[in-house]
Design an enzyme around this catalytic site. Structure first.
Site, PDB file in Angstrom:
ATOM      1  N   ASN A  90       2.309  -0.481  -5.136  1.00  8.32           N
ATOM      2  CA  ASN A  90       1.658   0.113  -3.968  1.00  8.32           C
ATOM      3  C   ASN A  90       1.448  -0.956  -2.892  1.00  8.32           C
ATOM      4  O   ASN A  90       1.266  -2.134  -3.192  1.00  8.32           O
ATOM      5  CB  ASN A  90       0.317   0.759  -4.355  1.00  8.32           C
ATOM      6  CG  ASN A  90       0.518   1.988  -5.229  1.00  8.32           C
ATOM      7  OD1 ASN A  90      -0.073   2.097  -6.295  1.00  8.32           O
ATOM      8  ND2 ASN A  90       1.363   2.913  -4.806  1.00  8.32           N
TER       9      ASN A  90
ATOM     10  N   SER B 105      -3.888  14.778  -6.221  1.00  6.78           N
ATOM     11  CA  SER B 105      -3.181  13.807  -5.380  1.00  6.78           C
ATOM     12  C   SER B 105      -2.396  14.535  -4.294  1.00  6.78           C
ATOM     13  O   SER B 105      -1.907  15.654  -4.501  1.00  6.78           O
ATOM     14  CB  SER B 105      -2.210  13.022  -6.262  1.00  6.78           C
ATOM     15  OG  SER B 105      -1.318  12.284  -5.475  1.00  6.78           O
TER      16      SER B 105
ATOM     17  N   ASN C  13     -10.295   5.038 -22.219  1.00  9.59           N
ATOM     18  CA  ASN C  13      -9.617   4.424 -23.375  1.00  9.59           C
ATOM     19  C   ASN C  13      -9.088   3.028 -23.041  1.00  9.59           C
ATOM     20  O   ASN C  13      -8.447   2.394 -23.861  1.00  9.59           O
ATOM     21  CB  ASN C  13      -8.485   5.336 -23.890  1.00  9.59           C
ATOM     22  CG  ASN C  13      -7.363   5.505 -22.880  1.00  9.59           C
ATOM     23  OD1 ASN C  13      -7.363   4.875 -21.819  1.00  9.59           O
ATOM     24  ND2 ASN C  13      -6.396   6.356 -23.198  1.00  9.59           N
TER      25      ASN C  13
ATOM     26  N   TYR D  64       4.582  13.471 -12.735  1.00  2.00           N
ATOM     27  CA  TYR D  64       3.204  13.121 -12.384  1.00  2.00           C
ATOM     28  C   TYR D  64       2.619  14.183 -11.435  1.00  2.00           C
ATOM     29  O   TYR D  64       1.530  14.726 -11.667  1.00  2.00           O
ATOM     30  CB  TYR D  64       3.160  11.732 -11.739  1.00  2.00           C
ATOM     31  CG  TYR D  64       1.844  11.416 -11.055  1.00  2.00           C
ATOM     32  CD1 TYR D  64       0.677  11.291 -11.799  1.00  2.00           C
ATOM     33  CD2 TYR D  64       1.767  11.245  -9.668  1.00  2.00           C
ATOM     34  CE1 TYR D  64      -0.542  11.013 -11.178  1.00  2.00           C
ATOM     35  CE2 TYR D  64       0.570  10.967  -9.044  1.00  2.00           C
ATOM     36  CZ  TYR D  64      -0.586  10.856  -9.807  1.00  2.00           C
ATOM     37  OH  TYR D  64      -1.786  10.590  -9.179  1.00  2.00           O
TER      38      TYR D  64
ATOM     39  N   LYS E 109      -0.441  17.156 -12.005  1.00  2.00           N
ATOM     40  CA  LYS E 109      -1.645  17.358 -11.174  1.00  2.00           C
ATOM     41  C   LYS E 109      -1.744  18.828 -10.758  1.00  2.00           C
ATOM     42  O   LYS E 109      -2.821  19.422 -10.766  1.00  2.00           O
ATOM     43  CB  LYS E 109      -1.593  16.455  -9.937  1.00  2.00           C
ATOM     44  CG  LYS E 109      -1.753  14.986 -10.242  1.00  2.00           C
ATOM     45  CD  LYS E 109      -3.152  14.676 -10.720  1.00  2.00           C
ATOM     46  CE  LYS E 109      -3.348  13.250 -11.155  1.00  2.00           C
ATOM     47  NZ  LYS E 109      -4.613  13.001 -11.826  1.00  2.00           N
TER      48      LYS E 109
ATOM     49  N   TYR F 207       3.348  11.111   6.573  1.00  2.80           N
ATOM     50  CA  TYR F 207       2.400  12.207   6.419  1.00  2.80           C
ATOM     51  C   TYR F 207       0.972  11.693   6.364  1.00  2.80           C
ATOM     52  O   TYR F 207       0.718  10.566   5.961  1.00  2.80           O
ATOM     53  CB  TYR F 207       2.704  13.114   5.208  1.00  2.80           C
ATOM     54  CG  TYR F 207       2.680  12.476   3.850  1.00  2.80           C
ATOM     55  CD1 TYR F 207       3.841  11.965   3.283  1.00  2.80           C
ATOM     56  CD2 TYR F 207       1.507  12.415   3.120  1.00  2.80           C
ATOM     57  CE1 TYR F 207       3.821  11.396   2.024  1.00  2.80           C
ATOM     58  CE2 TYR F 207       1.476  11.853   1.851  1.00  2.80           C
ATOM     59  CZ  TYR F 207       2.644  11.336   1.316  1.00  2.80           C
ATOM     60  OH  TYR F 207       2.629  10.766   0.080  1.00  2.80           O
TER      61      TYR F 207
END
Ligand code: NAD
Ligand code: UD1
Length: 350
Positions: A202, A128, A34, A152, A156, A302
């Site tokens: 990010n 994720s 979209n 979020y 998921k 991690y």
């Protein structure tokens, strides 16, 4: 006869790179997007980058539009679906949970319902590492506790569970949820990469911006973590490795019914300061930075346990941190050139 793969969100960052990998593997992507977080630029570039004469079949629309999905499935015989379409900002999801659940959960429900109607039962889902929340130890295996800390992340996990229930109820379904760690970088051509609306959050896009401006300083979010250099450690995985992971997962689905879940990462951690150093070498510029306070919600360190994916599908990440940095930097230079051209044409119009 071409083997069509429906790619939802195929104009986006990972989706567009996956379309390139699909074409290079002899498959035919059909994209629905979209364009809420992308533009037609990537669609035009996919065929060029993959050296294909065929433009990518593109349907502009929303995965929550069941009638549109029915039309797409009626037009193209689809072998499998790769489902990237969704919203992905952790912070935004905390502020706007309804929008996130609607797009990510309702969107997935609408998609699998249309697939069921069309008799298409192979699906790869973009999950994720955020489903692990703050993992107790690394490397993080797929069996680790699932404790998402945001709407979020919850969205998921809901979809992973929905897909598990679907495969349990109906043996025709073959689904794989891929838990990406930190996808980064760009296509090596410099023609395809990540576009961020507004200021990036990010790390790699922030590094690109700081390096391009040469004057902007990057804030390292926390220098007092219990890690060797005090900064956070993550598993950065090259976006083309992620793209190729989808090919491996598609081959796996051909051989294996049911639902499976795989981590997609490199299996190694890199600290913020290590990445900063590598990026500086890639663009031959020292990245100006200051050490700021910790960012709320960040885990210290991690990285992925990637054994299951390697053992089951044969896939491992091939590209290095240096590749991530040099390819992201090449893409940043393309973006900077585009900005100059756009500014010139605005000035001419005035
Ligand atoms: P992106 O925003 O670049 O791509 C998502 C694409 O989906 C965009 O082109 C957007 O326009 C489209 N889209 C969104 N909602 C839609 C809808 N309802 N209908 C149709 N199209 C829609 O994001 P990305 O980085 O390419 O991520 C792809 C997927 O991978 C997402 O589901 C994301 O949650 C997941 N993921 C991404 C990362 C990451 O670091 N990029 C990490 C883990 C998981
Ligand atoms: C974030 C999301 C994760 C998502 C991923 C996509 C959160 C809590 N997690 O992960 O769900 O899948 O993005 O790639 O938002 N950093 C700086 N300075 C900056 C930017 C980042 O020091 O300007 C540091 C961060 O503190 C972190 C590391 O760089 O330690 C990586 O950050 P980022 O790229 O935002 O990814 P994650 O936080 O790991």
């Amino acid at each position: 006869m071409s083997i069509n793969i429906l790619v939802t969100g195929g104009a986006g960052f990972i989706g567009s790179h996956t379309c390139v990998a699909l074409i290079e593997a002899g498959l035919t992507p059909v994209v629905i997007d979209n364009l809420c977080n992308a533009d037609a630029y990537a669609l035009a570039r996919i065929a060029q980058v993959a050296d294909s004469r065929q433009p990518v079949a593109f349907w502009r629309g929303d995965v929550r539009d069941g009638a549109l999905l029915d039309k797409i499935f009626a037009t193209h015989p689809v072998h499998a679906v790769v489902h990237f379409a969704g919203l992905k900002s952790v912070g935004e999801s905390v502020a706007h949970p309804i929008g996130y659940y609607d797009c990510n959960v309702q969107g997935s429900l609408s998609l699998v319902s249309a697939m069921q109607r069309a008799g298409v039962h192979r699906l790869i889902f973009s999950s994720s590492a955020t489903v692990y929340g703050q993992p107790d130890r690394s490397p993080v295996a797929e069996t680790a506790a699932l404790r998402p800390c945001s709407p979020y992340g919850q969205s998921k996990l809901f979809v992973e569970r929905l897909l598990g229930d679907l495969a349990h109820a109906d043996a025709r379904w073959r689904v794989a949820s891929l838990r990406y760690f930190n996808p980064a970088g760009a296509h090596a051509s410099g023609l395809l990469g990540e576009r961020t609306a507004g200021a990036p959050n990010n790390l790699v896009p922030v590094l690109c911006r700081a390096a391009a401006s040469r004057s902007e300083s990057l804030t390292v979010h926390g220098g007092d973590y219990p890690t060797p250099d005090g900064t956070c450690i993550r598993d950065y995985v090259h976006v083309m490795d992620v793209a190729e992971g989808h090919l491996a997962a598609l081959r796996h689905l051909d051989a294996s019914p049911g639902a499976s879940t795989f981590n997609l990462g490199v299996g190694r951690g890199t600290s913020v300061l290590e990445l900063l150093g590598a990026f500086g070498r890639a663009c031959d510029t020292e990245i100006r930075h200051t050490i700021g306070p910790r960012r709320v919600g960040d885990a210290a360190a991690y990285w992925a346990d990637v054994e299951l994916m390697r053992r089951t599908t044969g896939w491992t990440a091939r590209r290095t941190i240096a590749d991530i940095c040099s390819d992201a930097w090449r893409w940043q230079q393309t973006l900077s050139r585009q900005a100059v051209v756009a500014a010139r044409s605005t000035a001419t119009a005035l």
